[in-house]
Design a protein around this motif. Structure first.
Motif, PDB file in Angstrom:
ATOM      1  N   TRP A 182      -4.152   7.855  -3.042  1.00  0.00           N
ATOM      2  CA  TRP A 182      -3.023   8.538  -2.426  1.00  0.00           C
ATOM      3  C   TRP A 182      -2.277   9.468  -3.364  1.00  0.00           C
ATOM      4  O   TRP A 182      -1.567  10.381  -2.911  1.00  0.00           O
ATOM      5  CB  TRP A 182      -2.053   7.515  -1.833  1.00  0.00           C
ATOM      6  CG  TRP A 182      -2.650   6.761  -0.688  1.00  0.00           C
ATOM      7  CD1 TRP A 182      -3.142   5.491  -0.715  1.00  0.00           C
ATOM      8  CD2 TRP A 182      -2.858   7.244   0.641  1.00  0.00           C
ATOM      9  NE1 TRP A 182      -3.641   5.148   0.521  1.00  0.00           N
ATOM     10  CE2 TRP A 182      -3.473   6.205   1.372  1.00  0.00           C
ATOM     11  CE3 TRP A 182      -2.578   8.453   1.288  1.00  0.00           C
ATOM     12  CZ2 TRP A 182      -3.813   6.337   2.713  1.00  0.00           C
ATOM     13  CZ3 TRP A 182      -2.911   8.584   2.627  1.00  0.00           C
ATOM     14  CH2 TRP A 182      -3.525   7.529   3.323  1.00  0.00           C
TER      15      TRP A 182
ATOM     16  N   THR B  28      -5.947   0.535   3.961  1.00  0.00           N
ATOM     17  CA  THR B  28      -6.049   1.586   2.945  1.00  0.00           C
ATOM     18  C   THR B  28      -7.034   1.100   1.887  1.00  0.00           C
ATOM     19  O   THR B  28      -7.356  -0.090   1.826  1.00  0.00           O
ATOM     20  CB  THR B  28      -4.691   1.894   2.283  1.00  0.00           C
ATOM     21  OG1 THR B  28      -4.253   0.735   1.549  1.00  0.00           O
ATOM     22  CG2 THR B  28      -3.641   2.298   3.302  1.00  0.00           C
TER      23      THR B  28
ATOM     24  N   ASP C 103      -5.159   2.161  -4.526  1.00  0.00           N
ATOM     25  CA  ASP C 103      -4.316   3.002  -3.669  1.00  0.00           C
ATOM     26  C   ASP C 103      -3.702   4.149  -4.466  1.00  0.00           C
ATOM     27  O   ASP C 103      -3.602   5.273  -3.969  1.00  0.00           O
ATOM     28  CB  ASP C 103      -3.223   2.169  -3.001  1.00  0.00           C
ATOM     29  CG  ASP C 103      -3.465   2.022  -1.503  1.00  0.00           C
ATOM     30  OD1 ASP C 103      -4.643   2.023  -1.095  1.00  0.00           O
ATOM     31  OD2 ASP C 103      -2.489   1.918  -0.739  1.00  0.00           O
TER      32      ASP C 103
ATOM     33  N   HIS D  30      -8.050  -4.993   1.274  1.00  0.00           N
ATOM     34  CA  HIS D  30      -8.274  -3.574   1.541  1.00  0.00           C
ATOM     35  C   HIS D  30      -8.941  -3.367   2.904  1.00  0.00           C
ATOM     36  O   HIS D  30      -9.524  -4.283   3.471  1.00  0.00           O
ATOM     37  CB  HIS D  30      -9.154  -2.961   0.444  1.00  0.00           C
ATOM     38  CG  HIS D  30     -10.593  -3.368   0.521  1.00  0.00           C
ATOM     39  ND1 HIS D  30     -11.047  -4.596   0.082  1.00  0.00           N
ATOM     40  CD2 HIS D  30     -11.679  -2.710   1.003  1.00  0.00           C
ATOM     41  CE1 HIS D  30     -12.355  -4.683   0.283  1.00  0.00           C
ATOM     42  NE2 HIS D  30     -12.769  -3.555   0.843  1.00  0.00           N
TER      43      HIS D  30
ATOM     44  N   HIS E 106       0.848  -1.190   0.000  1.00  0.00           N
ATOM     45  CA  HIS E 106       0.000   0.000   0.000  1.00  0.00           C
ATOM     46  C   HIS E 106       0.884   1.241   0.000  1.00  0.00           C
ATOM     47  O   HIS E 106       2.125   1.127   0.013  1.00  0.00           O
ATOM     48  CB  HIS E 106      -0.982  -0.001   1.175  1.00  0.00           C
ATOM     49  CG  HIS E 106      -0.355  -0.016   2.537  1.00  0.00           C
ATOM     50  ND1 HIS E 106       0.414  -1.058   3.000  1.00  0.00           N
ATOM     51  CD2 HIS E 106      -0.397   0.879   3.561  1.00  0.00           C
ATOM     52  CE1 HIS E 106       0.815  -0.815   4.230  1.00  0.00           C
ATOM     53  NE2 HIS E 106       0.340   0.370   4.598  1.00  0.00           N
TER      54      HIS E 106
ATOM     55  N   HIS F 161      -5.167  -1.636  -0.275  1.00  0.00           N
ATOM     56  CA  HIS F 161      -4.179  -2.519   0.353  1.00  0.00           C
ATOM     57  C   HIS F 161      -4.277  -3.908  -0.257  1.00  0.00           C
ATOM     58  O   HIS F 161      -5.365  -4.464  -0.412  1.00  0.00           O
ATOM     59  CB  HIS F 161      -4.431  -2.582   1.854  1.00  0.00           C
ATOM     60  CG  HIS F 161      -3.393  -3.338   2.634  1.00  0.00           C
ATOM     61  ND1 HIS F 161      -3.288  -4.709   2.603  1.00  0.00           N
ATOM     62  CD2 HIS F 161      -2.402  -2.911   3.456  1.00  0.00           C
ATOM     63  CE1 HIS F 161      -2.291  -5.092   3.379  1.00  0.00           C
ATOM     64  NE2 HIS F 161      -1.735  -4.022   3.909  1.00  0.00           N
TER      65      HIS F 161
END
Length: 323
Positions: A173, A228, A169, A225, A140, A231
């Protein structure tokens, strides 16, 4: 035991005693532990655990569980704890199959300050050049898993490598819009993630994927997941029925969460999903009987999982010489 053997043993003990006496009289003694490197053969895979350092996690960061239950579970587990929290390891794993080198997660590099950022140095201490790494698999996009993509000069630490990050992710992110709507306490991580992957992205070496898509040979991405949005846990096939499950952040508090998988971590983005993923990965590991590697299990973080009623237990791997 024969007489020569007894004499040899006595001589060795005498030498050791003399050495110990000399050592006791020295003024300067080493304060550093041995390098954070451990090797394990798993079928055709040679796995090298790489220690990055430790962080302190407060027991109050465990949520969905009564504080008294946390105290009881920690009692007699001897997890080091100071005013900052419980000592928690940060680990990464290099997997060698023939001449192919795969690194799973990269540690913190410069992102978390002193006491961390040791993966790159330990990789070299293990006898590997970072330029030899072929693939980097990220569980992640948190800083303690991807900041190590960059070296101390901010350059690609693994210039040859293809970096694999789940599309979910990456979509979260790496998107400034997600940062604006994120809880204040995690907003710092967005810029760190974008900075870490940027040179790989520019070089065409960042691969966004979804579980089920084509990946490097012998590698499977398992949706886990919850900690996150994207994940993943990585399963690597060692052949002859042997495998390694590198499950990333399925566990942060090993003394609590094996016995109580329903105990969530405050930093989980979706606690319900994180609990479900933890149960699923622990059940998978226990039922398959394969090796497990955990980013936040006590170094080297290699071992097995067994069932204990409706819960689970961690079984650290036994020290073994390489074949």
């Amino acid at each position: 035991m024969s007489l020569p053997s007894v004499r040899s043993l006595a001589s060795a003990l005498l030498l050791a005693a003399c050495a110990g006496s000399a050592w006791a009289g020295t003024a300067h003694r080493p304060t550093a532990q041995v390098p954070g490197v451990y090797h394990q053969q798993i079928g055709a895979l040679r796995v090298t655990a790489l220690f990055d350092g430790t962080v302190a996690l407060g027991r109050q960061e465990l949520v969905g569980i009564d504080p008294g239950a946390v105290t009881r579970l920690l009692d007699h587990r001897y997890v080091p704890e100071d005013g900052k929290g419980l000592q928690t390891a940060v680990n990464a794993y290099l997997v060698q199959r023939g001449r192919h080198l795969t690194l799973v997660d990269t540690g913190t590099a410069q992102c978390f300050g002193p006491g961390l950022g040791q993966v790159l140095g330990n990789l070299r201490a293990a006898g590997f050049d970072p330029t030899e790494v072929d693939d980097v698999l990220l569980t992640h996009a948190h800083p303690d898993h991807l900041c190590g993509l960059l070296d101390a000069q901010g350059q690609m630490a693994f210039p040859k490598a293809t970096v694999w990050l789940s599309a979910a992710d990456a979509g979260y992110w790496l998107d400034p819009a997600s940062e604006a709507g994120a809880p204040q306490g995690v907003r710092f991580a967005f810029a760190l993630a974008r900075k870490a992957v940027a040179p790989y992205d520019r070089a065409g070496k960042l691969r966004r994927f979804t579980p089920g898509q084509a990946l490097p040979d012998g590698v499977t991405a398992l949706d886990s997941h919850g900690h996150t949005p994207g994940h993943v846990s990585w399963q690597l096939d060692g052949g002859n029925g042997q495998s390694l499950l590198v499950w990333g952040d399925i566990v942060h508090f090993h003394a609590v969460q094996f016995a109580r998988p329903d105990a969530a971590f405050e930093a989980d983005s979706d606690r319900t999903a994180a609990i479900a993923s933890r149960r699923a990965m622990m059940a998978r590991a226990a039922d398959q009987g394969g090796w497990v590697a955990g980013a936040h299990l006590p170094f080297p973080g290699l071992g097995h999982v067994r069932r204990e009623g409706q819960a689970f237990a961690w079984v650290p791997g036994e020290f073994a010489p390489l074949r």
